[in-house]
Design an enzyme around this catalytic site. Sequence first.
Site, mmCIF file in Angstrom:
data_model
loop_
_atom_site.group_PDB
_atom_site.id
_atom_site.type_symbol
_atom_site.label_atom_id
_atom_site.label_comp_id
_atom_site.label_asym_id
_atom_site.label_seq_id
_atom_site.Cartn_x
_atom_site.Cartn_y
_atom_site.Cartn_z
ATOM 1 N N GLY A 107 0.822 -1.217 0.000
ATOM 2 C CA GLY A 107 0.000 0.000 0.000
ATOM 3 C C GLY A 107 0.845 1.250 0.000
ATOM 4 O O GLY A 107 2.059 1.195 -0.217
ATOM 5 N N ASN A 108 0.198 2.389 0.204
ATOM 6 C CA ASN A 108 0.940 3.658 0.301
ATOM 7 C C ASN A 108 0.257 4.569 1.319
ATOM 8 O O ASN A 108 -0.728 4.199 1.928
ATOM 9 C CB ASN A 108 1.069 4.310 -1.081
ATOM 10 C CG ASN A 108 -0.266 4.656 -1.678
ATOM 11 O OD1 ASN A 108 -0.998 5.482 -1.137
ATOM 12 N ND2 ASN A 108 -0.619 3.994 -2.777
ATOM 13 N N ARG A 109 0.802 5.762 1.471
ATOM 14 C CA ARG A 109 0.384 6.627 2.581
ATOM 15 C C ARG A 109 -0.801 7.536 2.267
ATOM 16 O O ARG A 109 -1.140 8.406 3.062
ATOM 17 C CB ARG A 109 1.573 7.514 2.994
ATOM 18 C CG ARG A 109 2.753 6.741 3.499
ATOM 19 C CD ARG A 109 3.927 7.664 3.762
ATOM 20 N NE ARG A 109 5.157 6.922 3.933
ATOM 21 C CZ ARG A 109 5.523 6.330 5.057
ATOM 22 N NH1 ARG A 109 4.747 6.417 6.118
ATOM 23 N NH2 ARG A 109 6.653 5.669 5.124
ATOM 24 N N SER A 110 -1.434 7.387 1.142
ATOM 25 C CA SER A 110 -2.532 8.309 0.791
ATOM 26 C C SER A 110 -3.735 8.124 1.715
ATOM 27 O O SER A 110 -4.208 7.012 1.924
ATOM 28 C CB SER A 110 -2.961 8.077 -0.660
ATOM 29 O OG SER A 110 -4.123 8.819 -0.927
#
Length: 407
Positions: A212-215
């Site tokens: 995943g990512n930090r958005s």
Amino acid sequence: MSNSSPLRGKRIVLGVGGGIAAYKSVELMRRLMDCGAFVSPVLTKASLRFVGETTFSALGSESARTSLWDAGDPIPHTRLGQQADLVLVAPATADLIARYAAGIADELLTTTLVATNAPVVMVAAMHTEMWQHPSVVENIATLRRRGVVVIEPEIGRLAGGDIGVGRLASTGSVVEIIEEIFDGSTRALSGRKVLVTAGGTREAIDPVRYIGNRSSGKQGIAFAKAAARYGAEVTLVCTVPFESEPGINVIEVESAQEMFEAVSDAAGGFDLVVMAAAVADFRSKEISPTKIKKSHGAPQLVLEPTPDILAYLGSVKPKNQVLVGFAAETGGVEAEARRKLKDKNTDFVVANNVLEQDAGFGVDTNRVTLVFEDSALVLDLDDKRRIANRVLSFVAEWAGKNGVWSD
Ligand code: PMT
């Protein structure tokens, strides 16, 4: 006094609820009047424990009202509501929100709320625990479904020294939202169909884990809300939970593939597409159907590229569609954004440096450069809502000038 404010000549009923933030309503009232509005203060019984009627009478456009049973005016509730261009409640306490959601009309302010056809703005302020209580959450969802604008509280110091979400939104931001409601130019997307993506995609590795990512989705959601306020019919393809609001149709997705399918199915029919989502570039080639066991040692993940949704949209873009991409960069921001603008055939790229502490992922503010054609517009640090407003205003004006939306 401002001559250009859209508030000039507007009649605003300012309802004051019984919370500690009631003292801030005096400043809010003055600011609205400085913008040229005629402000009628209506104080609830509970608010009089925090602020004085005399202060509002002395500083308002007319005397403050505190009772349904005013001898000189037998029907103030309907008259106030009928004449108002807007009813603003600040602070809107948990109790007032509940009474309004339930349609209870037990004093002048609640009766005015039930008796008006004017737009209603509730500026919520309360303790964090109350703000998060399921009854308050549900009441706010009910009001929003009915078209009420609820301005959420900010994080800050609360009564009793606690710190958390609950503080009344700043006077400046409340005035700005009211100006947007009155400003004819904010119907700039009226009748337009707008597609926005928001949040970070999750690429499964097994039933438990993902890449995943930090958005947080905040920037994309701000675009969806701004587009709806500007009169557009909005479709929001989102990876984070979002309680639907009037004018916004939500499609929840998780992975890049799901987002690609949701977007590509309908993309041709939109006047404007804003790709604010942080889409994973790679996913695991194999997804284990069962949890990968630690006891089997570190797994070897083989990655493969995900579909590039924006590049696909650029390749099938109809002439009458404006395509806005984003660029999350850690250096050479404008040059990288310009490269993406060209490679993915977009009309605009909103570039942000995600290494900056007050910009990019997770935070409420952003600092962006809007890159287009041979030019770029640098926007100062601002909250994500105002960034969305400014970008959308600019894009709508550009589309008009360039004949993209010829109808
Ligand atoms: O959600 P927040 O916490 O509010 O944070 C906001 C944000 C930092 C996520 C947002 O401002 C932002 O920069 N979004 C784009 C993130 C990103 O994926 O950037 P990128 O430079 O990797 O991609 C460029 C563009 O291609 C983006 O419009 C992206 O949506 C799109 N893309 C990327 C990969 C892919 N497989 N498909 C795509 O469509």
